[in-house]
Write an enzyme that holds these catalytic residues in place. Sequence first.
Site, mmCIF file in Angstrom:
data_model
loop_
_atom_site.group_PDB
_atom_site.id
_atom_site.type_symbol
_atom_site.label_atom_id
_atom_site.label_comp_id
_atom_site.label_asym_id
_atom_site.label_seq_id
_atom_site.Cartn_x
_atom_site.Cartn_y
_atom_site.Cartn_z
ATOM 1 N N ARG A 59 0.832 -1.217 0.000
ATOM 2 C CA ARG A 59 0.000 0.000 0.000
ATOM 3 C C ARG A 59 0.865 1.267 0.000
ATOM 4 N NH1 ARG A 59 -5.220 0.132 2.221
ATOM 5 N NH2 ARG A 59 -4.737 1.979 3.451
ATOM 6 N N TYR B 194 -9.852 -5.006 3.045
ATOM 7 C CA TYR B 194 -9.159 -3.806 3.520
ATOM 8 C C TYR B 194 -9.333 -2.695 2.464
ATOM 9 C CZ TYR B 194 -5.034 -1.433 5.661
ATOM 10 O OH TYR B 194 -4.175 -0.563 6.269
ATOM 11 N N GLU C 39 -3.735 6.633 18.906
ATOM 12 C CA GLU C 39 -4.433 5.481 18.339
ATOM 13 C C GLU C 39 -3.768 4.191 18.842
ATOM 14 O OE1 GLU C 39 -5.211 6.235 14.176
ATOM 15 O OE2 GLU C 39 -5.153 4.084 13.757
ATOM 16 N N ARG D 30 -0.068 5.841 16.358
ATOM 17 C CA ARG D 30 0.101 7.185 15.809
ATOM 18 C C ARG D 30 -0.671 8.210 16.619
ATOM 19 N NH1 ARG D 30 -2.535 5.412 9.933
ATOM 20 N NH2 ARG D 30 -4.345 4.429 10.822
ATOM 21 N N ARG E 214 -8.925 -6.333 13.525
ATOM 22 C CA ARG E 214 -8.228 -5.485 14.480
ATOM 23 C C ARG E 214 -9.186 -4.376 14.876
ATOM 24 N NH1 ARG E 214 -4.341 -7.215 17.326
ATOM 25 N NH2 ARG E 214 -3.160 -5.268 17.441
ATOM 26 N N ARG F 77 9.556 5.765 -3.351
ATOM 27 C CA ARG F 77 9.979 6.553 -4.524
ATOM 28 C C ARG F 77 11.318 7.224 -4.280
ATOM 29 N NH1 ARG F 77 5.640 10.234 -2.426
ATOM 30 N NH2 ARG F 77 3.923 9.134 -3.437
ATOM 31 N N ASP G 128 -10.158 1.005 0.909
ATOM 32 C CA ASP G 128 -10.189 2.443 1.156
ATOM 33 C C ASP G 128 -11.549 2.986 0.707
ATOM 34 O OD1 ASP G 128 -7.721 2.908 2.365
ATOM 35 O OD2 ASP G 128 -6.678 2.904 0.443
HETATM 36 P P1 FAD Z 1 -18.430 1.394 7.835
HETATM 37 O O1 FAD Z 1 -18.005 2.798 7.797
HETATM 38 O O2 FAD Z 1 -17.835 0.513 8.878
HETATM 39 O O3 FAD Z 1 -20.007 1.372 7.948
HETATM 40 C C1 FAD Z 1 -20.732 0.241 8.370
HETATM 41 C C2 FAD Z 1 -21.849 0.734 9.265
HETATM 42 O O4 FAD Z 1 -22.699 -0.351 9.579
HETATM 43 C C3 FAD Z 1 -21.319 1.272 10.594
HETATM 44 O O5 FAD Z 1 -21.808 2.587 10.809
HETATM 45 C C4 FAD Z 1 -21.880 0.286 11.627
HETATM 46 O O6 FAD Z 1 -22.195 0.891 12.869
HETATM 47 C C5 FAD Z 1 -23.123 -0.222 10.920
HETATM 48 N N1 FAD Z 1 -23.545 -1.535 11.380
HETATM 49 C C6 FAD Z 1 -22.781 -2.642 11.501
HETATM 50 N N2 FAD Z 1 -23.528 -3.664 11.986
HETATM 51 C C7 FAD Z 1 -24.779 -3.180 12.171
HETATM 52 C C8 FAD Z 1 -25.997 -3.741 12.671
HETATM 53 N N3 FAD Z 1 -26.044 -5.013 13.071
HETATM 54 N N4 FAD Z 1 -27.084 -2.966 12.715
HETATM 55 C C9 FAD Z 1 -27.034 -1.664 12.320
HETATM 56 N N5 FAD Z 1 -25.922 -1.074 11.850
HETATM 57 C C10 FAD Z 1 -24.805 -1.822 11.781
HETATM 58 N N6 FAD Z 1 -9.952 4.967 3.792
HETATM 59 C C11 FAD Z 1 -9.415 5.920 2.988
HETATM 60 O O7 FAD Z 1 -9.774 6.005 1.803
HETATM 61 N N7 FAD Z 1 -8.519 6.829 3.486
HETATM 62 C C12 FAD Z 1 -8.095 6.810 4.779
HETATM 63 O O8 FAD Z 1 -7.285 7.654 5.184
HETATM 64 C C13 FAD Z 1 -8.616 5.792 5.640
HETATM 65 N N8 FAD Z 1 -8.236 5.730 6.927
HETATM 66 C C14 FAD Z 1 -8.752 4.764 7.738
HETATM 67 C C15 FAD Z 1 -8.351 4.733 9.059
HETATM 68 C C16 FAD Z 1 -8.874 3.786 9.921
HETATM 69 C C17 FAD Z 1 -8.451 3.769 11.372
HETATM 70 C C18 FAD Z 1 -9.815 2.837 9.423
HETATM 71 C C19 FAD Z 1 -10.374 1.783 10.333
HETATM 72 C C20 FAD Z 1 -10.223 2.873 8.105
HETATM 73 C C21 FAD Z 1 -9.699 3.832 7.240
HETATM 74 N N9 FAD Z 1 -10.120 3.926 5.914
HETATM 75 C C22 FAD Z 1 -9.571 4.879 5.101
HETATM 76 C C23 FAD Z 1 -11.155 3.023 5.355
HETATM 77 C C24 FAD Z 1 -12.565 3.603 5.474
HETATM 78 O O9 FAD Z 1 -12.888 3.795 6.826
HETATM 79 C C25 FAD Z 1 -13.551 2.612 4.837
HETATM 80 O O10 FAD Z 1 -13.208 2.356 3.500
HETATM 81 C C26 FAD Z 1 -15.018 3.075 4.856
HETATM 82 O O11 FAD Z 1 -15.358 3.788 5.994
HETATM 83 C C27 FAD Z 1 -15.887 1.840 4.748
HETATM 84 O O12 FAD Z 1 -17.248 2.177 4.664
HETATM 85 P P2 FAD Z 1 -18.325 1.051 4.914
HETATM 86 O O13 FAD Z 1 -19.646 1.663 4.648
HETATM 87 O O14 FAD Z 1 -17.951 -0.182 4.199
HETATM 88 O O15 FAD Z 1 -18.150 0.645 6.459
HETATM 89 N N1 UDP Z 2 3.372 0.840 7.939
HETATM 90 C C1 UDP Z 2 4.593 0.779 8.565
HETATM 91 N N2 UDP Z 2 5.105 1.921 9.101
HETATM 92 C C2 UDP Z 2 4.467 3.107 9.030
HETATM 93 C C3 UDP Z 2 3.224 3.166 8.370
HETATM 94 C C4 UDP Z 2 2.692 2.000 7.846
HETATM 95 O O1 UDP Z 2 5.189 -0.280 8.667
HETATM 96 O O2 UDP Z 2 4.983 4.120 9.536
HETATM 97 C C5 UDP Z 2 2.812 -0.428 7.397
HETATM 98 C C6 UDP Z 2 1.901 -1.138 8.415
HETATM 99 O O3 UDP Z 2 2.059 -2.528 8.233
HETATM 100 C C7 UDP Z 2 0.527 -0.707 7.965
HETATM 101 C C8 UDP Z 2 0.688 -0.673 6.447
HETATM 102 O O4 UDP Z 2 2.022 -0.183 6.257
HETATM 103 O O5 UDP Z 2 -0.467 -1.623 8.360
HETATM 104 C C9 UDP Z 2 -0.304 0.212 5.724
HETATM 105 O O6 UDP Z 2 -0.213 1.509 6.248
HETATM 106 P P1 UDP Z 2 -1.357 2.579 6.090
HETATM 107 O O7 UDP Z 2 -0.869 3.876 6.624
HETATM 108 O O8 UDP Z 2 -1.838 2.539 4.683
HETATM 109 O O9 UDP Z 2 -2.478 1.970 7.060
HETATM 110 P P2 UDP Z 2 -3.889 2.503 7.545
HETATM 111 O O10 UDP Z 2 -3.906 4.000 7.408
HETATM 112 O O11 UDP Z 2 -4.898 1.800 6.695
HETATM 113 O O12 UDP Z 2 -3.930 2.066 8.959
#
Ligand code: FAD
Ligand code: UDP
Length: 366
Positions: free
Chosen positions: A171, A348, A300, A280, A248, A175, A350
């Site tokens: 991911r 996983y 976090e 982080r 996780r 560069r 985005d």
């Molecule tokens: P969700 O947002 O999880 O929505 C599912 C919903 O269903 C939730 O609101 C939940 O409460 C509800 N639900 C579940 N079970 C039930 C139930 N039984 N009854 C009623 N409601 C229910 N993506 C990026 O592009 N850029 C980023 O920088 C990025 N950072 C991230 C950082 C973190 C820490 C995490 C965890 C993810 C990150 N993502 C990022 C990914 C991004 O969060 C997801 O791609 C996106 O939010 C997924 O949307 P979704 O609708 O699939 O799921």
């Molecule tokens: N990662 C790492 N060091 C860093 C940042 C990321 O080793 O400083 C690795 C780690 O395994 C992580 C993966 O790269 O799970 C993807 O990172 P990203 O920032 O895309 O993760 P997210 O924002 O989805 O948690």
Amino acid sequence: MLYDYLIVGAGLYGAVFAHEAAKAGKKCLVVEKRPHIAGNIYTEDVDGIHVHRYGAHIFHTSNEEVWNYVNQFARFNNYINSPVAVYHDELYNLPFNMNTFSKLWNIKTPAEAKAIIQSQIEKLNITEPKNLEEQALSLVGPDVYFKLIKEYTEKQWGRDCKELPAFIIRRLPLRFTYDNNYFNDRYQGIPEEGYTAMVQEMLKDAEVLLNTDYFEFIKGHAGIAKKTIYTGNIDAFFNFCYGPLAYRSVRFETERIDDCDNYQGNAVVNYTSHEQPFTRIIEHKHFNFGKQPFTIISREYSAEWKPGMEPYYPVNDATNAELYAKYKALADQRDDVIFGGRLGAYKYYDMDKVIAEALNFAAQEL
Ligand code: FAD
Ligand code: UDP
């Protein structure tokens, strides 16, 4: 039947599908167990700072259709994610680029950096990387791996790097230019009014019930809709009949600091050693170039998911891929329920991938 679709989850997948269905003249009911919409991209406005309650969310995509799509609902700023990594008392730019290499080895040119990495990689003799450790070592060599990847990854995933799939590390860009942009995508930014406002706009023609768990709700409302779009975790839908999938979870320790207007000088700082128990620290105001006299930060902490916790990241290792395949086979037998989104598809994804997936499905379905 009262509704064409019952949509479980007011996250991005549910909201995009609800919008498309309403546009096609369908009647939708969205049930969401949390007290708010937007799922994990929810942002809460705290005195002008948009707090990313479920972790830093930066929108990035190379998919022009998806970029045009989201721009109907929100105006995006020009934020570019450039995290910094702290390893003990050393500080490096991410992703792995000339700024990182120059600081590590006191060199200036791409040729020097490539020569060092090449000489480190040669000694390892890895022909086909089988896991995250081998993939990382064979891409950037041991210096970068041991300072910036190994311990961070172990904190993030609670597993040895040899037990994790190689794709996770692919991911990250590598560069040989002085470019700290964390993403290679053509488009990037954050909604100026926050993600919640964007999702609100998507959901404006749907009925939404908050604080409503699907499994409770459906007991009294069987047959309320012709079809269900389910975006919760797939194993829960089938009552964990094959055992739970691994996820996780993440815990956020959020702190408002009134006597500080700039805590760390960057939105995202990664802590890549075991010295700190968190992965982080996010300083939310920097996502929107905030000028407030105070600040809000979140540390976090990553943890293995247990019942009662929020599942955040699917653990896409071999064991769980096999288990997911069994649930997917059950899902495929159901034409009354469609499984989508990060938890429904156990991927996983985005945000842009989730939107693309929801739009593809809507195009077939509607
Ligand atoms: P969700 O947002 O999880 O929505 C599912 C919903 O269903 C939730 O609101 C939940 O409460 C509800 N639900 C579940 N079970 C039930 C139930 N039984 N009854 C009623 N409601 C229910 N993506 C990026 O592009 N850029 C980023 O920088 C990025 N950072 C991230 C950082 C973190 C820490 C995490 C965890 C993810 C990150 N993502 C990022 C990914 C991004 O969060 C997801 O791609 C996106 O939010 C997924 O949307 P979704 O609708 O699939 O799921
Ligand atoms: N990662 C790492 N060091 C860093 C940042 C990321 O080793 O400083 C690795 C780690 O395994 C992580 C993966 O790269 O799970 C993807 O990172 P990203 O920032 O895309 O993760 P997210 O924002 O989805 O948690």
